[in-house]
Scaffold this motif. Structure first.
Motif, PDB file in Angstrom:
ATOM      1  N   ASN A  18     -35.443  63.736  43.242  1.00 44.46           N
ATOM      2  CA  ASN A  18     -35.590  64.996  43.301  1.00 44.46           C
ATOM      3  C   ASN A  18     -34.856  65.480  41.891  1.00 44.46           C
ATOM      4  N   ARG A  19     -34.785  64.387  40.791  1.00 49.39           N
ATOM      5  CA  ARG A  19     -34.539  64.976  39.584  1.00 49.39           C
ATOM      6  C   ARG A  19     -32.858  65.336  39.506  1.00 49.39           C
ATOM      7  N   GLU A 120     -28.208  60.404  25.086  1.00 45.45           N
ATOM      8  CA  GLU A 120     -27.453  61.921  25.006  1.00 45.45           C
ATOM      9  C   GLU A 120     -27.802  62.665  23.800  1.00 45.45           C
ATOM     10  N   GLU A 121     -28.109  62.103  22.648  1.00 44.10           N
ATOM     11  CA  GLU A 121     -28.605  62.757  21.432  1.00 44.10           C
ATOM     12  C   GLU A 121     -29.933  63.144  21.613  1.00 44.10           C
ATOM     13  N   HIS A 122     -30.907  62.214  22.148  1.00 53.85           N
ATOM     14  CA  HIS A 122     -32.386  62.377  22.148  1.00 53.85           C
ATOM     15  C   HIS A 122     -32.617  63.573  23.068  1.00 53.85           C
ATOM     16  N   HIS A 123     -31.830  63.732  24.284  1.00 53.52           N
ATOM     17  CA  HIS A 123     -32.178  64.499  25.210  1.00 53.52           C
ATOM     18  C   HIS A 123     -31.583  66.077  24.948  1.00 53.52           C
ATOM     19  N   LYS A 124     -30.983  66.143  23.701  1.00 60.99           N
ATOM     20  CA  LYS A 124     -30.598  67.238  23.045  1.00 60.99           C
ATOM     21  C   LYS A 124     -32.106  68.229  22.556  1.00 60.99           C
ATOM     22  N   LYS A 125     -32.994  67.168  22.245  1.00 64.37           N
ATOM     23  CA  LYS A 125     -34.116  67.718  21.591  1.00 64.37           C
ATOM     24  C   LYS A 125     -35.539  67.786  22.748  1.00 64.37           C
ATOM     25  N   ARG A 129     -38.848  65.198  31.427  1.00 64.07           N
ATOM     26  CA  ARG A 129     -40.180  65.143  31.497  1.00 64.07           C
ATOM     27  C   ARG A 129     -40.850  64.898  30.221  1.00 64.07           C
ATOM     28  N   GLU A 130     -40.582  65.383  29.278  1.00 66.39           N
ATOM     29  CA  GLU A 130     -41.304  65.673  27.821  1.00 66.39           C
ATOM     30  C   GLU A 130     -41.064  64.148  27.470  1.00 66.39           C
ATOM     31  N   GLU A 131     -40.077  63.438  27.530  1.00 64.73           N
ATOM     32  CA  GLU A 131     -39.778  62.171  27.093  1.00 64.73           C
ATOM     33  C   GLU A 131     -40.690  61.122  27.916  1.00 64.73           C
ATOM     34  N   ILE A 148     -46.065  63.362  37.922  1.00 63.84           N
ATOM     35  CA  ILE A 148     -45.155  63.191  36.883  1.00 63.84           C
ATOM     36  C   ILE A 148     -43.738  63.914  37.408  1.00 63.84           C
ATOM     37  N   PHE A 149     -42.746  63.266  37.303  1.00 64.95           N
ATOM     38  CA  PHE A 149     -41.451  63.802  37.568  1.00 64.95           C
ATOM     39  C   PHE A 149     -41.396  65.385  37.542  1.00 64.95           C
ATOM     40  N   GLN A 150     -41.476  66.134  38.339  1.00 64.41           N
ATOM     41  CA  GLN A 150     -41.125  67.659  38.261  1.00 64.41           C
ATOM     42  C   GLN A 150     -39.759  68.074  37.974  1.00 64.41           C
ATOM     43  N   PRO A 151     -39.505  69.089  37.460  1.00 61.46           N
ATOM     44  CA  PRO A 151     -38.236  69.709  37.473  1.00 61.46           C
ATOM     45  C   PRO A 151     -37.871  70.235  38.612  1.00 61.46           C
ATOM     46  N   VAL A 152     -36.472  70.102  39.207  1.00 56.64           N
ATOM     47  CA  VAL A 152     -36.113  70.673  40.307  1.00 56.64           C
ATOM     48  C   VAL A 152     -36.075  72.128  40.399  1.00 56.64           C
TER      49      VAL A 152
END
Length: 154
Positions: A18-19, A120-125, A129-131, A148-152
């Motif tokens: 469930n992310r 951590e740096e990568h996910h600031k941008k 899901r986008e990644e 695709i992994f859906q946001p909770v």
């Protein structure tokens, strides 16, 4: 030919069920060491492991002694049991079903290593899901948007 020779480098990506952001900084290093032990005990080489509170990236030198799906089943199953046994989360911890597996050539090892260690740096941008969609598209993997992994949603 008398021997088998391979050079397989695989990045695995999978999420917490469930992310939900359950992987805490206080115990994530222990989790990574535990998962590394599983990988090494199965005759593979952990090159890099890192993630965010809701997902993991593992980059391994894969030996063809296992099926990829069986290896990930063991890693996810054993690490879930370990997290529950340690009492790191309230309730039941599970990984979401499914995973991504992406292969690389030897010349990409350094780039993938740094990419994983800079999550951590990568996910600031970018969101996870986008990644993930970017990886699928980069590797020309057909996918169904429904899975695709859906946001909770709360």
């Amino acid at each position: 030919m008398a021997n088998t020779y391979t050079q397989l480098y695989i990045q695995f990506v999978f999420a917490v069920q469930n992310r939900i952001s359950l992987i805490r900084p206080e115990w994530e290093e222990m989790l990574y060491r535990y998962m590394t032990g599983i990988i090494q005990n199965k005759s593979h080489k952990m090159i890099a492991i890192n993630g965010m509170p809701d997902h993991i990236h593992m980059f391994i030198g894969f030996e063809p002694v296992d099926h990829m799906s069986e290896l990930i089943k063991v890693v996810k199953g054993e690490s879930s049991k370990w997290i529950r046994k340690k009492g790191f989360v309230k309730g039941r911890f599970n990984w979401q079903s499914g995973y991504g597996a992406f292969s690389y050539s030897r010349s990409h090892i350094d780039r993938v290593y740094h990419y994983i260690h800079n999550q951590e740096e990568h996910h600031k941008k970018k969101t996870f899901r986008e990644e993930y969609i970017e990886l699928l598209e980069k590797f020309d993997v057909e996918y169904d948007e429904r899975y695709i992994f859906q946001p909770v949603e709360y």
